[in-house]
Write an enzyme that holds these catalytic residues in place. Structure first.
Site, mmCIF file in Angstrom:
data_model
loop_
_atom_site.group_PDB
_atom_site.id
_atom_site.type_symbol
_atom_site.label_atom_id
_atom_site.label_comp_id
_atom_site.label_asym_id
_atom_site.label_seq_id
_atom_site.Cartn_x
_atom_site.Cartn_y
_atom_site.Cartn_z
ATOM 1 N N ASP A 110 18.276 -0.022 13.463
ATOM 2 C CA ASP A 110 17.936 1.369 13.120
ATOM 3 C C ASP A 110 16.454 1.572 13.293
ATOM 4 O O ASP A 110 15.686 1.371 12.364
ATOM 5 C CB ASP A 110 18.384 1.678 11.687
ATOM 6 C CG ASP A 110 18.242 3.151 11.342
ATOM 7 O OD1 ASP A 110 18.055 3.950 12.267
ATOM 8 O OD2 ASP A 110 18.323 3.500 10.153
ATOM 9 N N HIS B 235 18.756 -0.075 6.613
ATOM 10 C CA HIS B 235 17.717 0.235 5.620
ATOM 11 C C HIS B 235 17.462 -0.923 4.637
ATOM 12 O O HIS B 235 17.016 -0.696 3.528
ATOM 13 C CB HIS B 235 18.070 1.509 4.820
ATOM 14 C CG HIS B 235 18.096 2.755 5.659
ATOM 15 N ND1 HIS B 235 18.238 4.015 5.122
ATOM 16 C CD2 HIS B 235 18.012 2.950 7.004
ATOM 17 C CE1 HIS B 235 18.234 4.922 6.081
ATOM 18 N NE2 HIS B 235 18.103 4.296 7.241
ATOM 19 N N HIS C 9 15.315 6.946 17.826
ATOM 20 C CA HIS C 9 14.097 7.231 17.052
ATOM 21 C C HIS C 9 13.246 5.973 16.899
ATOM 22 O O HIS C 9 13.748 4.881 16.630
ATOM 23 C CB HIS C 9 14.373 7.934 15.720
ATOM 24 C CG HIS C 9 15.128 7.160 14.690
ATOM 25 N ND1 HIS C 9 14.521 6.271 13.831
ATOM 26 C CD2 HIS C 9 16.438 7.141 14.367
ATOM 27 C CE1 HIS C 9 15.429 5.763 13.018
ATOM 28 N NE2 HIS C 9 16.606 6.259 13.324
ATOM 29 N N GLU D 126 12.548 10.205 12.237
ATOM 30 C CA GLU D 126 13.905 10.589 11.839
ATOM 31 C C GLU D 126 14.105 10.294 10.353
ATOM 32 O O GLU D 126 14.732 11.069 9.634
ATOM 33 C CB GLU D 126 14.920 9.801 12.680
ATOM 34 C CG GLU D 126 16.372 10.254 12.483
ATOM 35 C CD GLU D 126 17.076 9.577 11.317
ATOM 36 O OE1 GLU D 126 18.069 10.134 10.834
ATOM 37 O OE2 GLU D 126 16.639 8.506 10.852
ATOM 38 N N GLU D 127 13.551 9.170 9.904
ATOM 39 C CA GLU D 127 13.899 8.692 8.565
ATOM 40 C C GLU D 127 13.414 9.585 7.427
ATOM 41 O O GLU D 127 14.054 9.668 6.393
ATOM 42 C CB GLU D 127 13.383 7.259 8.354
ATOM 43 C CG GLU D 127 13.988 6.225 9.298
ATOM 44 C CD GLU D 127 15.492 6.013 9.101
ATOM 45 O OE1 GLU D 127 16.083 6.694 8.244
ATOM 46 O OE2 GLU D 127 16.068 5.178 9.818
ATOM 47 N N ASP E 178 21.957 6.233 17.628
ATOM 48 C CA ASP E 178 21.355 5.961 16.316
ATOM 49 C C ASP E 178 22.410 5.467 15.326
ATOM 50 O O ASP E 178 22.440 5.875 14.181
ATOM 51 C CB ASP E 178 20.648 7.221 15.787
ATOM 52 C CG ASP E 178 19.895 6.952 14.489
ATOM 53 O OD1 ASP E 178 19.621 5.762 14.195
ATOM 54 O OD2 ASP E 178 19.599 7.910 13.756
HETATM 55 ZN ZN LIG Z 1 18.416 5.798 12.373
#
Ligand SMILES: [Zn+2]
Length: 491
Positions: free
Chosen positions: A321, A454, A309, A355-356, A383
């Protein structure tokens, strides 16, 4: 370069009389297992195709393309929250890079939320044993989708619970008007065994449900202990959700250290917090998935997806990520082009958007291509970072394990021989695997992934070049195998 034992051991197998292992019928016996190891069927591929897999594997380990692209995507383009100008820039950049390789590019439009992080601060203004006229800073970050506090913030007592069960034992009066902290711990022991994904799955329930559960008890704001494993006082953001019919209350993640501090102080007496969060939810934005086809020579209508993503959270540049997933998928197209390999079926690179915040791009794809999914022979998504891969997660037909066995031998020399059936293989490809398309993902070492996931520390330096190459090798071998097999992967 890696020299494979495959063809050599095929030769040995045909030279060893089968009867030398026929002394026992116990399937667990060492003799039986050795016989199985030597009896290496090429499966759905010819020796020439297996040799192509080895070429792709070896090239992926040393070719610098994936790393160079990752450096540009993270350092030059930067954080890519879906709906942001940077995410749109990334769409245009990836499309141009894929066109430069000679792939056929489609920009597939999709609409995503536009959430913008504002100020995010918190201080304790009163606590047991405090020095008069001081405050104490609390490190936190707003959760994605959170509503704002008033501009000047809110002042309220903090109530700490360790779990939903602890909260159930309290009356609404005990919660009303407070800032409620869910102090659910991320299971570092589980993560230390390489099962960070399982540890995440447990803790993330709190991040998603906290504001609705807290609001149902009358809290005015909610905090969660950060979902992640490290101890560098890093807050971990991520999406949260509001249940219809309940008040929307502001929601943030505090660092693990600050959660411990709040729990300790609150156990001694009243703790007052001043909390300011000023995020905004703006009008949804039209953006896109990027699709790039390396067209099949015999069955162009049959498709294998390689994907990651393109969006990231806004706190950092999204290297693990999921910049890593994007560039190992780009590498698949790059090396097919560079080595001049044209499989029977189409290898389709997809850079999923958003995606998030809810996999909006993936849902759009499943709708737009609903009539063609029967011709999708497989979908791969990376991912879970770029840690050393130990093999392939898969979901699909009952005999898919057997079908994949020759890939296990091709990947064994890079330490990735495992084949593990999994109920899910990727958040974005869920939208096609739930329609029966076989799904695949590298099994990545996730011991460290959730230390940075994140957080403001998800940056380029967290990616080990050798391990990125190993992940590209797993993606390439799997994609080529699916695209060129004599018989498609069992669904
Ligand atoms: Zn991800």
């Amino acid at each position: 370069m890696i020299r494979t034992p495959l063809l050599l051991s095929l030769a040995i197998a045909s030279a060893v009389p089968a009867c030398i292992f026929a002394q026992t019928s116990d399937p667990q016996s060492p003799q039986e297992r050795i016989a199985q190891m030597l009896n290496e069927s090429p499966g759905a591929w010819t020796p020439a195709q297996l040799a192509n897999m080895e070429r792709l594997r070896d090239a992926a380990l040393t070719d610098p393309y994936a790393l160079t692209e990752l450096r540009h995507l993270t350092d030059n383009i930067g954080p890519r929250l879906a709906g942001s100008p940077q995410a749109q820039h990334a769409v245009e950049w990836v499309a141009d890079e894929m066109r430069a390789l000679g792939a056929t590019v489609t920009i597939e439009k999709t609409t995503v939320p536009r959430w913008v992080r504002g100020q995010e601060t918190a201080e304790l203004t009163s606590w047991p044993g405090m020095t008069p006229k001081t405050t104490q800073k609390i490190v936190l970050t707003a959760l994605g989708g959170s509503v704002a506090t008033p501009r000047d913030g809110v002042n309220a007592p903090v109530l700490v619970v360790d779990s939903f069960a602890d909260l159930k034992a309290l009356s609404k009066d005990a919660v009303k008007g407070k800032i409620l902290l869910f102090n659910e711990h991320f299971d570092k022991g589980l993560a230390a065994q390489g099962r960070g994904d399982a540890a995440y799955g447990e803790a993330v329930l709190y991040r998603g449900a906290a504001p609705s559960v807290a609001a149902s008890m009358g809290a005015i704001a909610t905090l969660v202990r950060s979902v992640g494993g490290a101890d560098y006082r890093l807050p971990h953001t991520g999406m949260t959700y509001y249940s219809p019919g309940l008040p929307k209350i502001p929601s943030a993640a505090v660092t693990a250290e600050d959660a411990d501090l709040l729990k300790n102080l609150a156990s001694q007496g009243e703790v007052q917090m001043h909390l300011t969060l000023t995020p905004e939810t703006l009008t949804p934005v039209e953006t896109a998935n990027v699709i790039a086809d390396w067209t099949g020579t015999e069955h162009p209508e049959q498709v294998v997806i390689v994907s990651g993503h393109l969006d990231s959270w806004d706190l950092a540049t999204g290297a693990i990520d999921d910049g890593a997933g994007i560039v190992v998928s780009m590498q698949a197209i790059h090396l097919l082009q560079k080595l001049g390999i044209h499989p029977k079926r189409t290898v389709r690179f997809v850079a999923w958007m958003d995606e998030e915040q809810g996999s909006f791009g993936a849902q759009t794809y499943a709708k737009d291509y609903a009539g063609e999914l029967k011709n999708h022979v497989g979908a791969i998504e990376s991912d879970l970072g770029a840690g050393h891969p130990t093999g392939i997660y898969f979901q699909g037909g009952d005999t898919l394990d057997d079908w994949l066995k020759p890939l296990s031998r091709v990947l064994a020399p890079i330490g990735a021989p495992l084949l593990e059936r999994s109920p899910e293989t990727g958040e974005d490809i869920n939208s096609v695997t739930e329609k029966g398309v076989p799904g695949f993902a590298p099994i990545q070492d996730s011991r460290y992934y959730f230390n940075y996931h994140h957080t403001p520390a998800d940056t380029f330096d967290k990616v080990n070049p050798r391990e990125l190459g190993e992940n590209a090798a797993v993606m390439l071998v799997t994609a080529y195998a699916l695209a060129d097999a004599e018989t498609p992967a069992p669904r």
